[in-house]
Design a protein around this motif. Structure first.
Motif, PDB file in Angstrom:
ATOM      1  N   ASP A  41      30.398  10.128  54.940  1.00 20.21           N
ATOM      2  CA  ASP A  41      30.329  11.233  55.899  1.00 20.21           C
ATOM      3  C   ASP A  41      31.639  11.435  56.654  1.00 20.21           C
ATOM      4  OD1 ASP A  41      27.395  11.646  55.670  1.00 20.21           O
ATOM      5  OD2 ASP A  41      27.323   9.632  56.515  1.00 20.21           O
ATOM      6  N   VAL A  42      32.374  10.324  56.881  1.00 20.97           N
ATOM      7  CA  VAL A  42      33.580  10.357  57.699  1.00 20.97           C
ATOM      8  C   VAL A  42      34.704   9.668  56.936  1.00 20.97           C
ATOM      9  CG1 VAL A  42      34.637   9.699  59.889  1.00 20.97           C
ATOM     10  CG2 VAL A  42      32.206  10.271  59.823  1.00 20.97           C
ATOM     11  N   LEU A  43      35.871  10.290  56.945  1.00 22.02           N
ATOM     12  CA  LEU A  43      37.055   9.710  56.293  1.00 22.02           C
ATOM     13  C   LEU A  43      38.151   9.523  57.320  1.00 22.02           C
ATOM     14  CD1 LEU A  43      38.957   8.916  53.988  1.00 22.02           C
ATOM     15  CD2 LEU A  43      39.351  11.355  53.570  1.00 22.02           C
ATOM     16  N   LEU A  44      38.606   8.265  57.451  1.00 20.49           N
ATOM     17  CA  LEU A  44      39.732   7.957  58.322  1.00 20.49           C
ATOM     18  C   LEU A  44      40.972   7.773  57.457  1.00 20.49           C
ATOM     19  CD1 LEU A  44      37.321   7.307  60.199  1.00 20.49           C
ATOM     20  CD2 LEU A  44      38.648   5.414  61.118  1.00 20.49           C
ATOM     21  N   LEU A  45      42.058   8.414  57.850  1.00 21.77           N
ATOM     22  CA  LEU A  45      43.294   8.308  57.090  1.00 21.77           C
ATOM     23  C   LEU A  45      44.421   7.881  58.012  1.00 21.77           C
ATOM     24  CD1 LEU A  45      41.957  11.425  56.164  1.00 21.77           C
ATOM     25  CD2 LEU A  45      43.301  10.717  54.193  1.00 21.77           C
ATOM     26  N   ASP A  46      45.140   6.844  57.604  1.00 21.75           N
ATOM     27  CA  ASP A  46      46.348   6.471  58.315  1.00 21.75           C
ATOM     28  C   ASP A  46      47.388   7.558  58.078  1.00 21.75           C
ATOM     29  OD1 ASP A  46      48.144   4.653  59.709  1.00 21.75           O
ATOM     30  OD2 ASP A  46      49.114   4.422  57.762  1.00 21.75           O
ATOM     31  N   LYS A  47      48.159   7.878  59.109  1.00 32.03           N
ATOM     32  CA  LYS A  47      49.123   8.973  58.977  1.00 32.03           C
ATOM     33  C   LYS A  47      50.299   8.594  58.091  1.00 32.03           C
ATOM     34  CE  LYS A  47      52.569   9.552  61.350  1.00 32.03           C
ATOM     35  NZ  LYS A  47      53.593   9.553  62.402  1.00 32.03           N
ATOM     36  N   THR A  48      51.044   7.580  58.494  1.00 25.82           N
ATOM     37  CA  THR A  48      52.300   7.251  57.819  1.00 25.82           C
ATOM     38  C   THR A  48      52.039   6.660  56.445  1.00 25.82           C
ATOM     39  OG1 THR A  48      53.291   6.813  59.968  1.00 25.82           O
ATOM     40  CG2 THR A  48      54.463   5.997  58.030  1.00 25.82           C
ATOM     41  N   GLY A  49      52.601   7.297  55.435  1.00 25.82           N
ATOM     42  CA  GLY A  49      52.455   6.824  54.076  1.00 25.82           C
ATOM     43  C   GLY A  49      51.184   7.298  53.406  1.00 25.82           C
ATOM     44  N   THR A  50      50.291   7.904  54.165  1.00 20.19           N
ATOM     45  CA  THR A  50      49.025   8.375  53.611  1.00 20.19           C
ATOM     46  C   THR A  50      48.962   9.888  53.672  1.00 20.19           C
ATOM     47  OG1 THR A  50      47.968   6.329  54.366  1.00 20.19           O
ATOM     48  CG2 THR A  50      46.531   8.128  53.723  1.00 20.19           C
ATOM     49  N   ILE A  51      48.960  10.437  54.906  1.00 18.18           N
ATOM     50  CA  ILE A  51      49.020  11.893  55.062  1.00 18.18           C
ATOM     51  C   ILE A  51      50.472  12.361  54.948  1.00 18.18           C
ATOM     52  CG2 ILE A  51      48.687  13.788  56.700  1.00 18.18           C
ATOM     53  CD1 ILE A  51      46.239  12.389  57.721  1.00 18.18           C
ATOM     54  N   THR A  52      51.369  11.584  55.534  1.00 16.16           N
ATOM     55  CA  THR A  52      52.793  11.907  55.445  1.00 16.16           C
ATOM     56  C   THR A  52      53.474  10.919  54.508  1.00 16.16           C
ATOM     57  OG1 THR A  52      53.419  10.461  57.280  1.00 16.16           O
ATOM     58  CG2 THR A  52      52.744  12.705  57.830  1.00 16.16           C
ATOM     59  N   TYR A  53      54.710  11.210  54.155  1.00 17.36           N
ATOM     60  CA  TYR A  53      55.484  10.251  53.375  1.00 17.36           C
ATOM     61  C   TYR A  53      55.752   9.022  54.233  1.00 17.36           C
ATOM     62  CZ  TYR A  53      56.125  13.779  49.803  1.00 17.36           C
ATOM     63  OH  TYR A  53      55.888  14.703  48.818  1.00 17.36           O
ATOM     64  N   GLY A  54      56.083   7.927  53.599  1.00 13.45           N
ATOM     65  CA  GLY A  54      56.153   6.663  54.315  1.00 13.45           C
ATOM     66  C   GLY A  54      57.149   6.599  55.446  1.00 13.45           C
ATOM     67  N   ASN A  55      58.212   7.356  55.397  1.00 11.39           N
ATOM     68  CA  ASN A  55      59.226   7.307  56.440  1.00 11.39           C
ATOM     69  C   ASN A  55      59.583   8.732  56.875  1.00 11.39           C
ATOM     70  OD1 ASN A  55      59.936   4.320  56.272  1.00 11.39           O
ATOM     71  ND2 ASN A  55      60.272   4.963  54.159  1.00 11.39           N
ATOM     72  N   ARG A  56      60.028   8.836  58.136  1.00 11.72           N
ATOM     73  CA  ARG A  56      60.456  10.145  58.622  1.00 11.72           C
ATOM     74  C   ARG A  56      61.717  10.571  57.874  1.00 11.72           C
ATOM     75  NH1 ARG A  56      58.833  10.898  64.905  1.00 11.72           N
ATOM     76  NH2 ARG A  56      56.763  10.001  64.715  1.00 11.72           N
ATOM     77  N   ARG A  57      61.817  11.854  57.648  1.00 14.73           N
ATOM     78  CA  ARG A  57      62.937  12.374  56.875  1.00 14.73           C
ATOM     79  C   ARG A  57      63.695  13.411  57.696  1.00 14.73           C
ATOM     80  NH1 ARG A  57      60.622  13.348  50.721  1.00 14.73           N
ATOM     81  NH2 ARG A  57      59.913  11.208  50.357  1.00 14.73           N
ATOM     82  N   ALA A  58      64.987  13.486  57.418  1.00 15.89           N
ATOM     83  CA  ALA A  58      65.809  14.487  58.098  1.00 15.89           C
ATOM     84  C   ALA A  58      65.356  15.874  57.672  1.00 15.89           C
ATOM     85  CB  ALA A  58      67.275  14.275  57.745  1.00 15.89           C
ATOM     86  N   HIS A  59      65.103  16.703  58.664  1.00 14.52           N
ATOM     87  CA  HIS A  59      64.569  18.043  58.398  1.00 14.52           C
ATOM     88  C   HIS A  59      65.626  19.123  58.636  1.00 14.52           C
ATOM     89  CE1 HIS A  59      61.835  21.398  58.216  1.00 14.52           C
ATOM     90  NE2 HIS A  59      62.054  21.725  59.483  1.00 14.52           N
TER      91      HIS A  59
END
Length: 670
Positions: A288-306
């Motif tokens: 019923d409920v899905l928990l997702l870690d942000k870093t490396g899961t929803i986003t790429y593992g490291n912050r990137r220059a934008h």
């Protein structure tokens, strides 16, 4: 059906099906054990009193047991075929192990133990599961994941795990071994896909109990019929009653139950998801409920220059050159992303002769270079701002506004400054680092929402950053500044409310939550701790793969329910199709129920036995492929189940048995 049951596949599975005729192998499936006992009994009776009916019934009862075993054997065979391809990864390799003195010694991969450090260079195969502790390299994991695109593995962070048998394509890494021989990820995967560690799930056990109870009921029914018929002066032969019992008990689902469970796990493996147990696959169907870690899961593992934002009055070229050169000594993933972003814009930028690189450190929180009287620094706003103020420089309002703008958007600002000689340092601009949401996330979360699953992003970031990423990704809720304890409390709270919770994560800090969740899906790119804590591992490290995991879980439950419905309805139909024909002589009143007008009691029972065996073979492809899942309310799924498989189960025996009766009645001696 041909694609699922080709002759070569059947030939491979048949020896296993024959071996399963051992009564000890059938103890786990009481329905098929009763069928085998019936086959043994009819064999003895046919030998004592030979007849066409006796030997025909005996042959088809043995075929019924064999076909039931064949379904499980085919399902296991598909897993073993996958395991055979995985064994190709296990060919022994030579590893260069680092000794305590720092020297390298060549040893066979089977001699490696947990904690050993091995050096792997471009073109070499990684000798065992481990974590990268030095360096960064491009790794070909296609042998494990099936994905042709190479992946980056680097020391530190949550993208350090490597799998034995994969190949380093570039650079050089040092790997700390995390598993002993025979205990690697591939070893566990082989064991699981072969079914050697597959345990029956609670749902499967409960269904087996139900089938056993129904079997016991029909045993009582058949014994009662024998006494009733004898009392009425029209005794029924024991051979006929044994055949009748086999036709009435739920042999269809009893024969296919194990195949359905094995096939469910097999479908996950085919989608590069390794389930540690069938229980996890079933639980996925009820999430019923899905928990997702942000870093490396929803986003790429490291912050990137934008992007880079220059201070008014500073030429963009000056900011780009300074940020690019100041990042050459920054070996962090963020520093490398700046080089990657800006190199196309100034590909000819080069350090002045005699320049000294200043590497990034956690103490200074900055990096850069010194070249004669020129000094350039890039780093955290507070660190570089302090360096500028110490030289007598000031922070212009435009730069402070850019820093606030980047922070408000959920990004991380890195400030770039330079100083020449004794002059005050001046601020050039800001590099905007951001968490980059993986492609297609919003669309996949929309699919999860349509399936009735609420998504929650959990992150240690501040509320502002978390809200920005959550809005971009399209999740339903967010838990910011989350500690491992916070994640655990959230999961327990949802579970206390009667909800099934799935958790996707890749870091060591996700391990407690992965262990607590009903379905814990660890990313293969994650740490060893995360993969050990979860009950599934996604080899592609795609968090939205949970959509497919849930679909397969629901498909497993729906398939089991559909075939159970078909089997029970089948038995009801056979009951009303056969009994009137068998007892119409003793009880003429039953003739009104003999709607099929079967030729004789003998042809009726033989036709039913033949149909009972053939319907198992006909349903093996469906058990292996699974009933298709379409998102919708539970009542709609139940209605479809009853209309398609309930009605189908009632109609099929009437049609099938009648057609078989027309053929069987032509046999001499019946």
């Amino acid at each position: 059906m041909n694609a699922l049951l080709d002759p070569a596949q059947l030939a491979t599975a048949l020896p296993g099906a024959v071996r399963k005729l051992d009564p000890r192998a059938l103890l786990a499936t009481p329905v098929m054990l009763v069928v085998e006992i019936g086959a043994v009994l009819t064999t003895v009776l046919a030998a004592l009193d030979p007849s066409v009916l006796g030997w025909s019934v005996t042959a088809w009862l043995w075929l019924t047991v064999l076909f039931g075993n064949l379904a499980e054997s085919v399902a296991e065979g598909r897993g073993k075929a996958q395991a055979a391809s995985l064994r190709a990864l296990q060919s022994e390799t030579t590893a260069r192990r680092r000794t305590a003195g720092g020297h390298l010694e060549e040893v066979p991969s089977t001699a490696l133990r947990v904690g050993d450090l091995v050096v792997v260079e471009a073109g070499e195969r990684i000798p065992g599961d481990g974590d990268v502790v030095e360096g960064v390299a491009s790794v070909d994991e296609s042998a494990v994941t099936g994905e042709s695109a190479p992946v980056i593995r680097e020391s530190g962070g949550d993208r350090c795990a490597v799998t034995g048998g994969t190949t380093v394509l570039s650079d050089r890494i040092v790997v700390r071994i995390t598993s002993n021989p025979g205990q690697s990820f591939v070893d566990r995967m082989i064991g699981l896909v072969e079914g050697s560690e597959r345990q029956r799930t609670p749902n499967e056990i409960a269904l087996n109990v139900l089938l056993g109870a129904l079997t016991a009921v029909f045993v009582v029914v058949c014994v009662t019929l024998w006494f009733v018929a004898d009392f009425a002066g029209a005794p029924v032969p024991v051979l006929v009653l044994a055949a009748l019992l086999v036709c009435l008990i739920p042999t269809t689902i009893g024969a296919l139950l194990s195949a359905i469970g094995i096939a469910g796990m097999d479908r996950l493996v085919r989608r590069n998801v390794l389930a540690m147990s069938g229980r996890a696959v079933e639980a996925a169907g009820d999430v019923d409920v899905l928990l997702l870690d942000k870093t490396g899961t929803i986003t790429y593992g490291n912050r990137r220059a934008h992007e880079v934002l220059e201070v008014p009055g500073v030429p963009r070229a000056d900011l780009v050159e300074a940020a690019l050169l100041a990042s050459l000594a920054d070996e962090t993933p963020e520093g490398r992303s700046i080089v990657e972003l800006l190199t196309p814009e100034q590909s000819d930028a080069a350090l002045p002769a005699g320049a000294t690189l200043v590497p990034f450190s956690a103490t200074t929180r900055s990096s850069g270079f010194d070249a004669g009287e020129r000094q350039v620094r890039k780093g955290a706003a507070s660190a570089v701002g302090g360096w500028v103020r110490e030289s007598g420089g000031t922070e212009p309002p435009a730069l402070l506004a850019a820093v606030e703008q980047v922070s408000a958007s959920g990004g991380t600002p890195l400030v770039v400054a330079e100083r020449v000689g004794d002059a005050p340092a001046r601020l050039l601009g800001v590099v905007h680092l951001k968490d980059v949401v993986k492609e297609g996330m919003r669309e996949r979360f929309d699919e999860l929402r349509a399936m009735g699953i609420r998504t929650v992003m959990v992150t240690g970031d501040n509320a502002v950053t978390a809200a920005a990423i959550a809005a971009e990704a399209g999740v339903d809720d967010v838990l910011a500044e989350a500690t491992p304890e916070d994640k655990m409390r959230l999961i327990r709270r949802e579970q206390a409310g009667g909800r099934m919770v799935a958790m996707c994560g890749d870091g060591t800090n996700d391990a407690p939550a992965l262990a607590q969740a009903d379905v814990g899906v660890a990313m293969n790119t994650g740490t060893t701790a995360a993969k050990e804590a979860g009950n599934m591992v996604d080899l592609d490290s795609d968090p939205t793969k949970l959509i497919e995991v849930v679909e397969i879980g629901k498909q497993l439950l729906i398939t089991r329910g559909a075939l159970t419905t078909f089997s029970v309805a089948n038995d009801v139909a056979k009951y009303f199709a056969i009994l009137p024909a068998l007892f119409v002589v003793a009880f003429p009143q039953l003739d009104v129920l003999n709607v099929m007008r079967l030729s004789s009691p003998e042809s009726a029972i033989l036709s039913a036995v033949v149909f009972n065996a053939l319907v198992i073979v006909a349903l093996i492809p469906l058990a292996l492929r699974g009933v298709s899942y379409r998102p919708g309310p539970a009542d709609a799924l139940l209605r479809r189940n009853l209309l398609v498989y309930g009605v189908g189960g009632l109609v099929a025996p009437f049609v099938g048995i009648k057609l078989l009766d027309l053929v069987v009645s032509l046999l001499p001696g019946l």
